[in-house]
Scaffold this active site. Structure first.
Site, short mmCIF file in Angstrom:
data_model
loop_
_atom_site.label_atom_id
_atom_site.label_comp_id
_atom_site.label_asym_id
_atom_site.label_seq_id
_atom_site.Cartn_x
_atom_site.Cartn_y
_atom_site.Cartn_z
N LYS A 28 0.84 -1.21 0.00
CA LYS A 28 0.00 0.00 0.00
C LYS A 28 0.87 1.25 0.00
CE LYS A 28 -3.58 -0.10 2.66
NZ LYS A 28 -4.99 0.10 2.79
N ARG A 99 -3.44 3.08 8.62
CA ARG A 99 -3.74 1.77 8.00
C ARG A 99 -2.49 0.89 7.95
NH1 ARG A 99 -6.89 5.26 4.50
NH2 ARG A 99 -9.00 4.45 4.26
N GLY A 108 -7.89 -7.16 4.75
CA GLY A 108 -8.72 -7.16 5.95
C GLY A 108 -8.15 -7.91 7.13
N MET A 110 -5.51 -7.12 8.93
CA MET A 110 -4.96 -6.26 9.98
C MET A 110 -5.89 -5.06 10.18
SD MET A 110 -0.96 -6.57 9.11
CE MET A 110 -1.19 -6.47 7.37
N ARG A 372 -3.67 -1.78 -6.14
CA ARG A 372 -2.82 -2.97 -6.04
C ARG A 372 -3.20 -3.91 -7.17
NH1 ARG A 372 -5.71 -4.94 -0.47
NH2 ARG A 372 -7.76 -5.22 -1.33
N HIS A 490 -15.79 -8.72 2.22
CA HIS A 490 -14.73 -9.64 2.61
C HIS A 490 -14.94 -11.04 2.11
CE1 HIS A 490 -12.33 -7.22 5.33
NE2 HIS A 490 -11.49 -7.94 4.62
N ARG A 596 0.81 -47.82 -10.82
CA ARG A 596 0.85 -48.72 -9.66
C ARG A 596 -0.03 -49.91 -9.96
NH1 ARG A 596 0.52 -43.42 -6.85
NH2 ARG A 596 2.20 -43.28 -5.31
N ARG A 652 5.04 -50.25 -12.59
CA ARG A 652 5.82 -50.68 -11.43
C ARG A 652 5.35 -52.07 -10.99
NH1 ARG A 652 5.32 -47.31 -6.05
NH2 ARG A 652 3.35 -48.42 -5.89
N GLU A 779 14.00 -44.85 -3.88
CA GLU A 779 13.15 -44.38 -2.78
C GLU A 779 13.67 -44.82 -1.42
OE1 GLU A 779 9.16 -45.92 -3.39
OE2 GLU A 779 9.93 -47.78 -4.22
N SER A 798 13.44 -43.52 -11.23
CA SER A 798 12.27 -42.73 -10.89
C SER A 798 12.27 -42.53 -9.38
CB SER A 798 11.00 -43.46 -11.33
OG SER A 798 9.88 -42.69 -10.95
N THR A 801 9.52 -40.13 -4.08
CA THR A 801 9.82 -39.19 -2.98
C THR A 801 8.91 -39.38 -1.78
OG1 THR A 801 8.57 -37.59 -4.26
CG2 THR A 801 10.97 -37.43 -4.35
N ASN A 802 7.83 -40.15 -1.93
CA ASN A 802 7.02 -40.42 -0.74
C ASN A 802 7.82 -41.31 0.22
OD1 ASN A 802 5.01 -39.15 -2.20
ND2 ASN A 802 4.11 -41.07 -2.93
N ASP A 803 8.30 -42.42 -0.32
CA ASP A 803 9.09 -43.30 0.54
C ASP A 803 10.45 -42.68 0.88
OD1 ASP A 803 7.80 -45.74 1.34
OD2 ASP A 803 7.55 -46.17 -0.79
N CYS A 865 8.19 -39.50 -9.20
CA CYS A 865 6.81 -39.94 -9.28
C CYS A 865 6.11 -39.91 -7.92
CB CYS A 865 6.71 -41.34 -9.89
SG CYS A 865 7.52 -42.59 -8.89
N TYR A 885 11.99 -35.69 -16.22
CA TYR A 885 10.54 -35.52 -16.17
C TYR A 885 10.01 -35.53 -14.74
CZ TYR A 885 10.02 -40.56 -15.27
OH TYR A 885 10.08 -41.81 -14.71
C1 PEP Z 1 6.83 -43.11 -3.62
O1 PEP Z 1 7.23 -43.76 -2.68
O2 PEP Z 1 7.10 -41.90 -3.79
C2 PEP Z 1 5.97 -43.71 -4.65
C3 PEP Z 1 5.65 -43.07 -5.73
O3 PEP Z 1 5.48 -44.94 -4.38
P1 PEP Z 1 4.26 -45.22 -3.38
O4 PEP Z 1 3.67 -43.91 -3.01
O5 PEP Z 1 3.33 -46.09 -4.13
O6 PEP Z 1 4.97 -45.90 -2.27
MG MG Z 2 7.13 -45.93 -2.77
#
Ligand code: PEP
Ligand code: MG
Length: 906
Positions: A28, A99, A108, A110, A372, A490, A596, A652, A779, A798, A801-803, A865, A885
């Site tokens: 502002k 203000r 809104g 603050m 703004r 608001h 999967r 997989r 993983e 691949s 990244t979850n595991d 993935c 990718y």
């Molecule tokens: C993972 O682990 O990131 C993955 C893609 O496999 P899942 O989630 O099936 O374990």
């Molecule tokens: Mg996994």
């Protein structure tokens, strides 16, 4: 600290600040200075920097006042000089507004104090100076009310109560038999001031401060304090705004929209914030102050005539009534409208983006209070970017960077199913405040919305009007319906920012908070009843109306095409059905990054054969059951490879522990026993033998294929024979076979051998050769550390990244909810690492694995993935470390594509 300068003035056309100083002056403050520089009329004032806000919290109120006092006095004199009036002067008083204004817009969240500088003597001076005692006392009662609320903390006691001052006003209005605040006369306003002050004394034990400088310091500190109020903290958390940014404080000469019928106040947008259409629009109120528009207390009128006609149509108001009671500003104040229109165009051209502006007309003179870049829906975001690009205002890269990837989600959101909609009963209309369709159960309070949502229910929050306290509830709700308030109330602004469906100002609804009911056109609905909203048209439907996915063409398609021009990362999808694959393909996915296979085993005949395999004690027994599964698997892969014809499909091998396929409850076990002709005890014996203390670290992933290679054989045959069949039919299948959960290179090598041998045998049987690749998930941290060895035989990586997040942090991905909220609260974690990739830790492992893998195999394709493949920050990281990718769920494909293009441009 910049030369220890804490205060920047503006108002003489030579502002000390400028637009590029938003970090220091807040949005502002920076834009007020900039408007001043380009000749847009702004009331003179000054900005106290955001750095001072941090100093305030570090050093305390008293130190801050002593540090600031000379600079603030100089700046107050600067305003006095330009306005020809004096702060606190009983004959020629200057009033100011105070203000907030952070670096990022926090609408809104603050506090604001208007009409500051009044006391019992000064108000008389103001009355004489303006010749308008009613105006003077109206300003005074507003000031005492706001100051009481904001600085002295006069809040309602319970959520069912109305604010204490509102209660007093309602009482006085009832005594007089009037409906609106502006029907109160001078004496009644005077008595309101007295009653307000008594209430303040009664509740706080203190007298209302009469010294204007004391009032000013109180207000400045209150605005700083509001940076740390609950709703601001919550908003920052939701928007990822760091607490260290702090807020600036803007002090400006008051201009008055409530000086009579030649005065007004309003909010306007250079384009439509809901649809993105290039039409100037907005709302204003004659003889009112800004907060009246935002709070939605009186129903505002439209700025343009076209807007007014549309509004009347939506509200079912006749042209006669519209023209006489609700004329547009274009009709009622044509000259001021022309100036406003000219200046809004100047501002949009200057900022090269849609502007959201606040203005006040004081006795026929137009002032801008704020501009703004306007918050907008996802639909509007895309349309505005593409329109500005087509008009040559911005270039392609800017157009791409203007779009926030996560907001594309809104475009992908459902609309009502036309058949269901045609059969549904429209109860009433409100304003189409934020588009999309939503259905859910009615709740009336924000805390209920949050609670019900946490219990897994979909809710519609129904309020007379929303206030910033309702933020968490609005975020939890599917949609929001309000009885009062316009398109800039608001509820509307916040809902659009959240991309949440909202219908505002539905005047025909009567809400009874005490009994938790809403009456609409004779129909009484109670808490928990179903209601549906169309935020694009303003329609409110009784009951649950079915929804369907949005269509994606036009500007959205053009934006996606533009992404291709700049992006380096390929975007694939995680899909395990032909249907999902087809959706993802329509969104631009160019392959499947993770198919999967486990989900495929749950349908009737398949689960039976799967269980038979699990129960078998011998290899022969397992092979017999797997032979039953083979044709089903082949059919599944056939469909998926076909719908992704010509694109890689990364399948997989079986990953989850086997106990996930058998029932754990007695009833389920009984059914299974009956189907298989064996005893329940036998089933239980096997279930018990499968049970593990840490299943996620147990017998799963490649450990299954290595102990039962026949499963790998069956899956390989199914994948490759489906591909062979497609090839024979003239298609171009591109299968990839991926081994999960590798930690040691030998685990991979063993499985690869099984896959290659099975393929050779199949090719010999079929008399056909087919190219396919064998790769692995990375993983497990050990796999990342030894990636150079693994890449000797693995043809691609691949990253799961979850595991990988689970095993790097040592946090169970299924149990993190028990401590994550505390960790986020205490800032031990800044985000949920399962949603946004932890670049410092997990990211290092990925970076290292890519480098090590490519040291062995320079052209090694690497992708991701895990869930992070659809998160904008994580996608950008993937680009920077040279992944080939990303792969994400179908509905996140457009988000990943835009993020990838942005990463390449940035
Ligand atoms: C993972 O682990 O990131 C993955 C893609 O496999 P899942 O989630 O099936 O374990
Ligand atoms: Mg996994």
């Amino acid at each position: 600290m910049r030369d220890n300068k804490r205060v920047y003035t503006f108002g003489n056309g030579l502002a000390e600040g400028a637009a590029d100083m938003r970090n220091l002056l807040g949005g502002k403050g920076a834009n007020l200075a900039e408007m001043n520089r380009i000749g847009v009329p702004v009331p003179p004032g000054f900005t106290i920097t955001t750095e001072t806000c941090n100093e305030y919290f570090a050093r305390g109120k008293d130190t801050l006042i002593s540090l600031l006092s000379d600079e603030v006095m100089r700046a107050v004199h600067h305003i006095e000089g330009l306005m020809g009036a004096t702060f606190g002067d009983p004959t020629n008083p200057l009033l100011v507004s105070v203000r907030s204004g952070a670096r990022a817009s926090m609408p809104g969240m603050m506090d604001t104090i208007l009409n500051l500088g009044l006391n019992d003597t000064v108000v008389e001076g103001l009355a004489k100076k303006t010749g308008n005692p009613r105006f003077a006392y109206d300003s005074y009662r507003r000031f005492v009310q706001m100051y009481g609320d904001v600085v002295l903390g006069m809040k309602p006691e319970t959520k069912e109560d109305i604010a204490p001052f509102e209660e007093i006003i309602d009482h006085v209005k009832a005594q007089r038999g009037v409906r609106l605040d502006n029907e109160l006369n001078v004496d009644e306003l005077k008595s309101l001031v007295v009653l307000f002050k008594q209430e303040i004394k009664h509740r706080t034990g203190k007298d209302f401060p009469t010294d204007p400088m004391e009032q000013l310091w109180g207000a400045i500190c209150a605005v700083f304090d509001s940076w740390m109020n609950e709703r601001a903290i919550l908003y920052r958390k939701m928007e990822g705004i760091p607490a260290e940014w702090g807020t600036a404080v803007n002090v400006q000469a008051m201009v008055f929209g409530n000086m009579g019928d030649t005065s007004a106040t309003g909010v306007c947008f250079s384009r439509n914030a809901g649809t993105g259409e290039n039409v100037f629009n907005g709302e204003y109120l004659v003889n009112a102050q800004g907060e009246d528009v935002v709070a939605g207390i009186r129903t505002p009128q439209q700025i343009t005539k076209a807007g007014s006609l549309d509004w009347a149509h939506q509200q079912g108001i006749s042209e006669e009534v519209r023209a006489s009671l609700y004329p547009s500003m274009e009709e009622a104040m044509p000259e001021i409208y022309a100036e406003l229109d000219m200046l809004q165009q100047r501002l949009e051209a200057h900022y090269k983006d849609m502007q959201d502006m606040e203005f006040t007309v004081q006795d026929g003179k137009l002032w801008f209070l704020q501009t703004r870049n306007g918050k907008r829906t996802g639909t509007a975001m895309v349309k505005i970017a593409m329109d500005l690009l087509r008009d040559g205002v911005i270039d392609e890269k800017t157009a791409l960077l203007r779009c926030e990837p996560h907001k594309l989600d809104e475009l992908l959101h459902p609309v009502f199913d036309p058949v269901a909609k045609s059969q549904a009963k429209v109860l009433t209309h409100g304003l189409p405040a934020s588009p999309g369709a939503a259905s859910g159960q009615i709740v009336f309070f924000a805390d209920d919305a949050t609670r019900w949502h946490d219990d897994g229910r979909r809710v519609i929050m129904v309020r007379i009007e929303t206030s910033p306290e309702d933020l968490a509830g609005m975020s939890a709700a599917e949609g929001i319906l309000t009885a009062r308030g316009g398109m800039t109330s608001h509820a509307a602004v916040v809902a659009r920012g959240m991309g949440k469906c909202c219908v505002s100002g539905a005047g025909a609804i009567n809400i009874d908070y005490k009994h938790r009911t809403v009456e609409i056109d004779g129909v009484v609905l109670k808490e928990g009843d179903y209601l549906s909203l169309n935020g694009s048209t303003g329609e409110v439907y009784q009951g649950l109306v079915k929804t369907q996915p949005a269509e994606l063409t036009g500007d959205f398609a053009e934006l996606m095409t533009l992404c291709e021009k700049y992006t380096k990362l390929v975007v694939r999808t995680n899909a395990d059905t032909p249907h999902d694959a087809a959706i993802a393909r329509s969104f631009g996915a160019v392959g499947i990054g993770l198919c999967r296979t486990e989900h495929m085993f749950f349908e009737n005949e398949k689960i039976k054969a799967m269980r038979e395999m699990i129960l078998a004690d011998t290899k022969e027994g397992r092979e017999k059951a797997l032979a039953k599964l083979l044709p089903y698997q082949k059919q599944d892969f056939y469909g998926i490879l076909k719908s992704m014809d010509g694109c890689p499909v990364n399948v997989r091998l079986l990953d989850p522990p086997l106990h996930e396929f058998v029932p754990h409850d007695l009833a389920g076990q009984q059914i299974m026993a009956d189907e298989m002709g064996i005893s329940v005890q036998e089933i239980q014996r096997r279930v018990n033998s499968l049970s593990e203390h840490n299943p996620m670290l147990g017998h799963r992933g490649c450990r299954l294929g290595n102990t039962y290679p026949e499963i790998t054989v069956m899956q390989t045959r199914a994948i490759l024979s489906a591909a062979i069949q497609l090839k024979k039919e003239g298609y171009d299948p591109q299968p990839e076979i991926m081994v999960p959960l590798i930690g040691i290179v030998n685990e991979f090598d063993e499985q690869e051998k099984v896959i290659r041998d099975t393929a050779l045998q199949l090719f010999a049987e079929e008399g056909v050769e087919l190219h396919f690749r064998v790769g692995t998930m990375i993983e497990i941290p050990r796999a990342a550390l030894t990636a150079d060895q693994i890449a000797r035989h693995a043809e691609y990586f691949s990253f799961g990244t979850n595991d990988l997040t689970q095993m790097t942090f040592g946090y169970s991905r299924d149990d993190i909810a028990s401590f994550l909220p505390v960790y986020l609260d205490k800032k031990i974690l800044s985000v949920d690492p399962f949603q946004e990739l932890d670049q410092e830790g997990v990211g290092q492992l990925i970076r290292m694995a890519v480098e090590r893998g490519r040291s062995t195999r320079p052209d090694l394709p690497c992708g991701i993935c895990g869930e992070h493949g659809g998160d904008p920050h994580s996608v950008k990281f993937c680009h920077h470390i040279g992944l080939s990718y990303v792969s994400c769920s179908p509905f996140r494909v457009p988000i990943a594509r835009l993020s990838a293009a942005q990463a390449a441009i940035e």
